[in-house]
Design a protein around this motif. Sequence first.
Motif, PDB file in Angstrom:
ATOM      1  N   UNK A   1       0.265  -0.993  -0.227  1.00 44.53           N
ATOM      2  CA  UNK A   1       0.742   0.168  -0.186  1.00 44.53           C
ATOM      3  C   UNK A   1       0.590   1.025  -0.248  1.00 44.53           C
ATOM      4  N   UNK A   2       2.317   1.349   0.224  1.00 45.39           N
ATOM      5  CA  UNK A   2       3.023   1.997   0.228  1.00 45.39           C
ATOM      6  C   UNK A   2       3.643   2.488  -1.001  1.00 45.39           C
ATOM      7  N   UNK A   3       4.501   1.237  -1.477  1.00 45.18           N
ATOM      8  CA  UNK A   3       4.809   1.125  -2.441  1.00 45.18           C
ATOM      9  C   UNK A   3       4.710   2.290  -3.805  1.00 45.18           C
ATOM     10  N   UNK A   4       6.110   2.578  -4.676  1.00 47.79           N
ATOM     11  CA  UNK A   4       5.197   3.144  -5.630  1.00 47.79           C
ATOM     12  C   UNK A   4       5.546   2.278  -7.416  1.00 47.79           C
ATOM     13  N   UNK A   5       4.418   2.013  -8.247  1.00 49.95           N
ATOM     14  CA  UNK A   5       5.019   1.357  -9.675  1.00 49.95           C
ATOM     15  C   UNK A   5       6.487   0.970  -9.930  1.00 49.95           C
ATOM     16  N   UNK A   6       7.369   0.370  -9.869  1.00 45.68           N
ATOM     17  CA  UNK A   6       9.225   0.682 -10.654  1.00 45.68           C
ATOM     18  C   UNK A   6       8.796   0.780 -12.213  1.00 45.68           C
ATOM     19  N   UNK A   7       7.893   1.261 -12.420  1.00 38.83           N
ATOM     20  CA  UNK A   7       7.991   1.937 -14.312  1.00 38.83           C
ATOM     21  C   UNK A   7       7.817   3.118 -13.965  1.00 38.83           C
TER      22      UNK A   7
ATOM     23  N   UNK B   1       5.229   3.902  13.454  1.00 39.36           N
ATOM     24  CA  UNK B   1       5.828   3.475  11.712  1.00 39.36           C
ATOM     25  C   UNK B   1       4.475   2.722  11.520  1.00 39.36           C
ATOM     26  N   UNK B   2       5.214   2.230  10.194  1.00 36.74           N
ATOM     27  CA  UNK B   2       4.122   1.449   9.136  1.00 36.74           C
ATOM     28  C   UNK B   2       4.727  -0.224  10.180  1.00 36.74           C
ATOM     29  N   UNK B   3       3.292  -0.993   9.546  1.00 37.04           N
ATOM     30  CA  UNK B   3       3.591  -2.327  10.542  1.00 37.04           C
ATOM     31  C   UNK B   3       4.317  -2.726   9.416  1.00 37.04           C
ATOM     32  N   UNK B   4       5.046  -3.893   9.573  1.00 35.81           N
ATOM     33  CA  UNK B   4       5.138  -4.803   8.609  1.00 35.81           C
ATOM     34  C   UNK B   4       4.615  -6.139   8.515  1.00 35.81           C
ATOM     35  N   UNK B   5       4.241  -5.830   6.852  1.00 35.87           N
ATOM     36  CA  UNK B   5       3.002  -6.967   6.211  1.00 35.87           C
ATOM     37  C   UNK B   5       3.175  -6.267   5.577  1.00 35.87           C
ATOM     38  N   UNK B   6       4.012  -7.735   4.219  1.00 37.32           N
ATOM     39  CA  UNK B   6       4.476  -8.280   3.283  1.00 37.32           C
ATOM     40  C   UNK B   6       3.833  -8.811   2.178  1.00 37.32           C
ATOM     41  N   UNK B   7       1.919  -8.710   2.859  1.00 36.22           N
ATOM     42  CA  UNK B   7       1.334  -9.898   1.735  1.00 36.22           C
ATOM     43  C   UNK B   7       0.620  -8.061   0.511  1.00 36.22           C
ATOM     44  N   UNK B   8       0.787  -9.042  -0.618  1.00 32.97           N
ATOM     45  CA  UNK B   8      -0.549  -7.794  -0.895  1.00 32.97           C
ATOM     46  C   UNK B   8      -1.469  -7.482  -0.544  1.00 32.97           C
ATOM     47  N   UNK B   9      -1.875  -6.366  -1.301  1.00 33.82           N
ATOM     48  CA  UNK B   9      -3.070  -5.112  -0.680  1.00 33.82           C
ATOM     49  C   UNK B   9      -4.412  -4.868  -1.238  1.00 33.82           C
ATOM     50  N   UNK B  10      -5.259  -5.811  -0.813  1.00 32.77           N
ATOM     51  CA  UNK B  10      -6.941  -5.459  -2.365  1.00 32.77           C
ATOM     52  C   UNK B  10      -7.512  -4.420  -1.344  1.00 32.77           C
TER      53      UNK B  10
ATOM     54  N   UNK C   1     -11.155  -5.065  -0.263  1.00 31.77           N
ATOM     55  CA  UNK C   1     -10.923  -5.897   0.493  1.00 31.77           C
ATOM     56  C   UNK C   1     -10.310  -5.721   1.827  1.00 31.77           C
ATOM     57  N   UNK C   2     -11.753  -4.893   3.266  1.00 32.20           N
ATOM     58  CA  UNK C   2     -10.660  -4.809   4.159  1.00 32.20           C
ATOM     59  C   UNK C   2     -10.434  -5.973   5.105  1.00 32.20           C
ATOM     60  N   UNK C   3      -8.964  -6.213   5.019  1.00 27.92           N
ATOM     61  CA  UNK C   3      -9.273  -7.041   6.373  1.00 27.92           C
ATOM     62  C   UNK C   3      -8.211  -7.347   7.386  1.00 27.92           C
ATOM     63  N   UNK C   4      -8.919  -5.883   7.633  1.00 25.15           N
ATOM     64  CA  UNK C   4      -8.297  -5.284   9.190  1.00 25.15           C
ATOM     65  C   UNK C   4      -6.544  -5.412   9.372  1.00 25.15           C
ATOM     66  N   UNK C   5      -5.536  -5.980   8.842  1.00 25.10           N
ATOM     67  CA  UNK C   5      -4.183  -5.917   8.682  1.00 25.10           C
ATOM     68  C   UNK C   5      -4.226  -4.381   9.650  1.00 25.10           C
ATOM     69  N   UNK C   6      -3.133  -4.723  10.421  1.00 21.99           N
ATOM     70  CA  UNK C   6      -2.063  -3.634  11.481  1.00 21.99           C
ATOM     71  C   UNK C   6      -1.360  -2.904  10.308  1.00 21.99           C
ATOM     72  N   UNK C   7      -1.723  -1.232  10.064  1.00 19.67           N
ATOM     73  CA  UNK C   7      -1.499  -0.620   9.164  1.00 19.67           C
ATOM     74  C   UNK C   7      -0.163   0.397   9.608  1.00 19.67           C
ATOM     75  N   UNK C   8      -0.096   0.801  11.117  1.00 17.40           N
ATOM     76  CA  UNK C   8       0.830   1.758  12.284  1.00 17.40           C
ATOM     77  C   UNK C   8       0.496   1.333  13.100  1.00 17.40           C
TER      78      UNK C   8
END
Length: 283
Positions: free
Chosen positions: A161-167, A215-224, A227-234
């Motif tokens: 959710x924080x990343x740019x597209x490399x291109x 800090x931003x939570x360390x979670x390397x799963x793709x995010x949809x 679909x709010x999956x209740x993952x930790x963000x901060x």
Amino acid sequence: MLIAQLTDVHIGFDPDARPEELNRIRFRAVLDRLKTAPHKLDLLLLSGDLTDHGDRDSFDKIAAVLSDIPCPILPLVGNHDDREELLRAFPQTPCEDEFLHYVVERDGLRIICLDTFEPGRHGGAFCERRRDWLRNELKKGGARPCVIFMHHPPIASGIDWMDPAPTEQWIVNFGDAIDGFQDAILAIHCGHLHRRVHARFKGIPLGITPSVAPLVALDLRPIDEDRADNRALITTEPASYALHFWNGEDLVTHYESCGEWDVLAHFGEHLKPMVREMKAERR
């Protein structure tokens, strides 16, 4: 030379908190650590998102907290900031351009500060004018060693959710600007991600300094996004900063989190033999 890098302070996120907003408390904790550290700072670099809304009141507050810092301050603009308000709060910033980019030379090291801000955009920006400015500065520097500081990392870290597209074009432009100067660029240091990351870009070591703000939570799963999956963000992981040590030949970076901990060993008489033995191995 010691350069402290603080990033993503986000003053003004909760301006009405009493007695003081959390981000300002965390900011003071990092500054207190720097003031009481056994080593002396030569430069304090603020790599963007100093405020949360780019407003005058928040910039006034951050400038007031920094008023007793005895070393020069080098501010960068982040996506939550405002160029005009930043320059008003830090009038000594050596910038004479529409973009807030500049070069400081000290102790044989060229410190190149970039502007990756575009109003209304969360991600980075690096247009053709900024590309050409950076390439020209690198040409002027020749083989002299330099370090580049910028707010946005030009890489994908895996935090979806924080990343740019490399291109993205801004990353292409930045890559074009530095291509061919890899031997002179010792490192690239960024903020924005609110996590500590090590990577490479165009073969150059790249570090992302963790934030002063939560800090931003360390979670390397793709995010949809649908679909709010209740993952930790901060998270409330401790406020952190980087300390860049330039010894005239190499640039070494240390990271420290700020909090309370116990000292388990002091350098007393009983540890002199160990230190002597370790020092002797270098000779």
